[in-house]
Design a protein around this motif. Structure first.
Motif, PDB file in Angstrom:
ATOM      1  N   VAL A 113      -9.480  -4.150  -6.075  1.00  0.00           N
ATOM      2  CA  VAL A 113      -8.180  -3.952  -6.741  1.00  0.00           C
ATOM      3  C   VAL A 113      -8.293  -4.259  -8.235  1.00  0.00           C
ATOM      4  O   VAL A 113      -7.832  -3.479  -9.085  1.00  0.00           O
ATOM      5  CB  VAL A 113      -7.095  -4.836  -6.089  1.00  0.00           C
TER       6      VAL A 113
ATOM      7  N   LYS B  95     -10.027  -1.625 -10.200  1.00  0.00           N
ATOM      8  CA  LYS B  95      -9.127  -0.502 -10.505  1.00  0.00           C
ATOM      9  C   LYS B  95      -8.245  -0.847 -11.702  1.00  0.00           C
ATOM     10  O   LYS B  95      -8.033  -0.008 -12.593  1.00  0.00           O
ATOM     11  CB  LYS B  95      -8.252  -0.181  -9.287  1.00  0.00           C
TER      12      LYS B  95
ATOM     13  N   GLY C 235      -3.559  -7.355  -5.385  1.00  0.00           N
ATOM     14  CA  GLY C 235      -4.679  -8.250  -5.699  1.00  0.00           C
ATOM     15  C   GLY C 235      -4.344  -9.699  -5.396  1.00  0.00           C
ATOM     16  O   GLY C 235      -5.145 -10.425  -4.789  1.00  0.00           O
TER      17      GLY C 235
ATOM     18  N   LEU D 108      -0.604  -2.896  -8.059  1.00  0.00           N
ATOM     19  CA  LEU D 108      -1.998  -3.303  -7.870  1.00  0.00           C
ATOM     20  C   LEU D 108      -2.162  -4.810  -8.091  1.00  0.00           C
ATOM     21  O   LEU D 108      -2.900  -5.480  -7.364  1.00  0.00           O
ATOM     22  CB  LEU D 108      -2.913  -2.535  -8.829  1.00  0.00           C
TER      23      LEU D 108
ATOM     24  N   GLN E 225     -11.821  -7.199  -1.099  1.00  0.00           N
ATOM     25  CA  GLN E 225     -10.693  -6.311  -1.376  1.00  0.00           C
ATOM     26  C   GLN E 225     -10.038  -6.635  -2.723  1.00  0.00           C
ATOM     27  O   GLN E 225      -9.639  -5.741  -3.468  1.00  0.00           O
ATOM     28  CB  GLN E 225      -9.654  -6.407  -0.253  1.00  0.00           C
TER      29      GLN E 225
ATOM     30  N   GLU F  29       0.852  -1.201   0.000  1.00  0.00           N
ATOM     31  CA  GLU F  29       0.000   0.000   0.000  1.00  0.00           C
ATOM     32  C   GLU F  29       0.884   1.245   0.000  1.00  0.00           C
ATOM     33  O   GLU F  29       0.570   2.241  -0.655  1.00  0.00           O
ATOM     34  CB  GLU F  29      -0.935  -0.009   1.214  1.00  0.00           C
TER      35      GLU F  29
END
Length: 405
Positions: A209, A212, A194, A190, A205, A171
């Motif tokens: 990801v 996105k 993922g 990302l 979650q 992150e």
């Protein structure tokens, strides 16, 4: 007499408290023995570092060579199956690696940590993960922007199968690459986030990801990755038991494959859409028709593409639907199509099951002679396969007995 009784009770209570206190102290000492200090925190002077002064560049290079030799010695030792000695050597190497800088230390911790995890050395994994967390804490306090170091730290957590700790690091990596407007770095980060979420089944979650990533692919006109992310989202929503979200993604995939004339993918997608509608229909029976329609479309497209195994799968679902609606004649008609389909697919187990199904449908319709014929046809295949012969024989004998009665 009462006073004497009170005195005895008080004495026993004090005695119990003393014993409990002693046992608690003993337990604390036992715990200290059970969990000794981390070998990575030993501060005893080492022959490879005789002086506490800052090393020159030549001395640092010499130390690096010496530490690489320690690593080789540990590898040879563990191959000789002396794991305890091997990790003692590695721990010495790791303690000394700190002198070469944080990045060098993290890379070494990552290397040894992966070996410890593979060797199921739990205590060693704990020591290394604790040290990595100390380093991470220091980096956070210093608000480090050293991208290489953050990535190395995240990689270390990954190698030691510590996804939650890895996520907190990646992150931070994501923030840094976004600040640098590094789109390629953002996509790769990302993807890693993922995968880490998927590794411990955090489907909500993971879905966020990959959504996105999908948006980034669409914005860049990246058709190949758009398709890959849609497929991954379909898997995530299916595993996460989000049928409506899964239907939306599978439908989007149908649109794409149809527009590209890649029709070979359609039957499997239609089956998936139908299965998700079937799941939703448990709470909303009105959606049963949607499930039925998609199973029909799956069968039709599979038959046209000569995907007879897929066609058979769709027909089985249609037969189950008809039976649930007590439409036995429709189920029998569909079962006859299933016989033809399984024959073309050369699926003899499926063919045997189809005859069994037809036999049971005829039994429901009280057409015993036709049921007997179906079971006899099923027995012929069962004998060839040497499977379920006793079952079909039993069904046939039962029907013949009932006929005599």
């Amino acid at each position: 007499m009462l006073q004497r009784l009170i005195l005895i009770i008080a004495t026993i209570s004090i005695w119990h408290l003393c014993i409990s206190g002693t046992l608690a102290k003993e337990k604390k000492f036992e715990d200290l023995d059970k969990f000794p200090p981390s070998p990575l925190e030993i501060t005893t002077p080492d022959p490879l570092l005789p002086n506490k002064r800052e090393l020159t560049s030549i001395e640092l290079q010499k130390l690096k060579t010496d530490l690489d030799e320690l690593n080789q010695e540990a590898l040879i030792t563990i191959q000789g199956e002396d794991r305890k000695k091997a990790f003692e050597i590695w721990n010495r190497e790791l303690r000394l690696r700190r002198v070469l800088g944080t990045l060098a230390e993290v890379e070494a911790l990552s290397r040894v940590g992966e070996i410890a995890w593979n060797e199921n050395e739990r205590e060693q994994v704990q020591y290394i993960s604790q040290r990595l967390q100390v380093i991470q804490s220091q980096m956070e306090k210093q608000k480090s922007t050293d991208l290489e170091l953050w990535r190395s730290l995240g990689n270390a957590y990954q190698k030691m199968r510590l996804p939650k700790l890895g996520l907190s690091v990646y992150e931070q990596v994501l923030i840094l690459v976004q600040q640098q407007q590094d789109v390629v770095g953002e996509i790769e980060t990302l993807k890693t986030i993922g995968e880490l979420n998927l590794s411990w089944f955090n489907y909500p979650q993971a879905a966020n990801v990959y959504q996105k990533l999908l948006n980034l692919a669409i914005n860049r006109g990246d058709k190949i990755n758009e398709l890959a992310y849609l497929q991954q989202l379909a898997y995530i929503y299916t595993q996460g038991k989000q049928p409506q979200a899964a239907i939306d993604i599978f439908s989007k995939l149908v649109e794409i494959y149809t527009s590209e004339q890649n029709l070979s993918q359609i039957p499997a997608l239609k089956l998936a859409i139908a299965a998700n509608y079937e799941s939703l229909a448990k709470e909303n029976p009105n959606l049963k028709q949607q499930a039925f329609n998609n199973y029909q479309e799956a069968y039709t497209s599979a038959w046209q593409l000569e995907q007879y195994a897929r066609a058979g799968e769709a027909l089985q679902k249609l037969i189950a639907f008809y039976r649930s609606q007590k439409q036995i004649d429709a189920a029998l008609e569909t079962s006859q199509i299933l016989i033809e389909t399984e024959t073309l697919a050369r699926n003899f187990y499926g063919l045997m099951s189809a005859y069994d199904q037809i036999g049971n449908l005829y039994l429901e319709n009280r057409e015993y002679a036709k049921a007997l014929t179906a079971f006899q046809q099923g027995l012929e295949i069962a004998q060839q396969l040497k499977h379920q012969e006793a079952y079909f024989t039993q069904q046939i004998e039962k029907l013949k007995t009932e006929e005599k009665m």
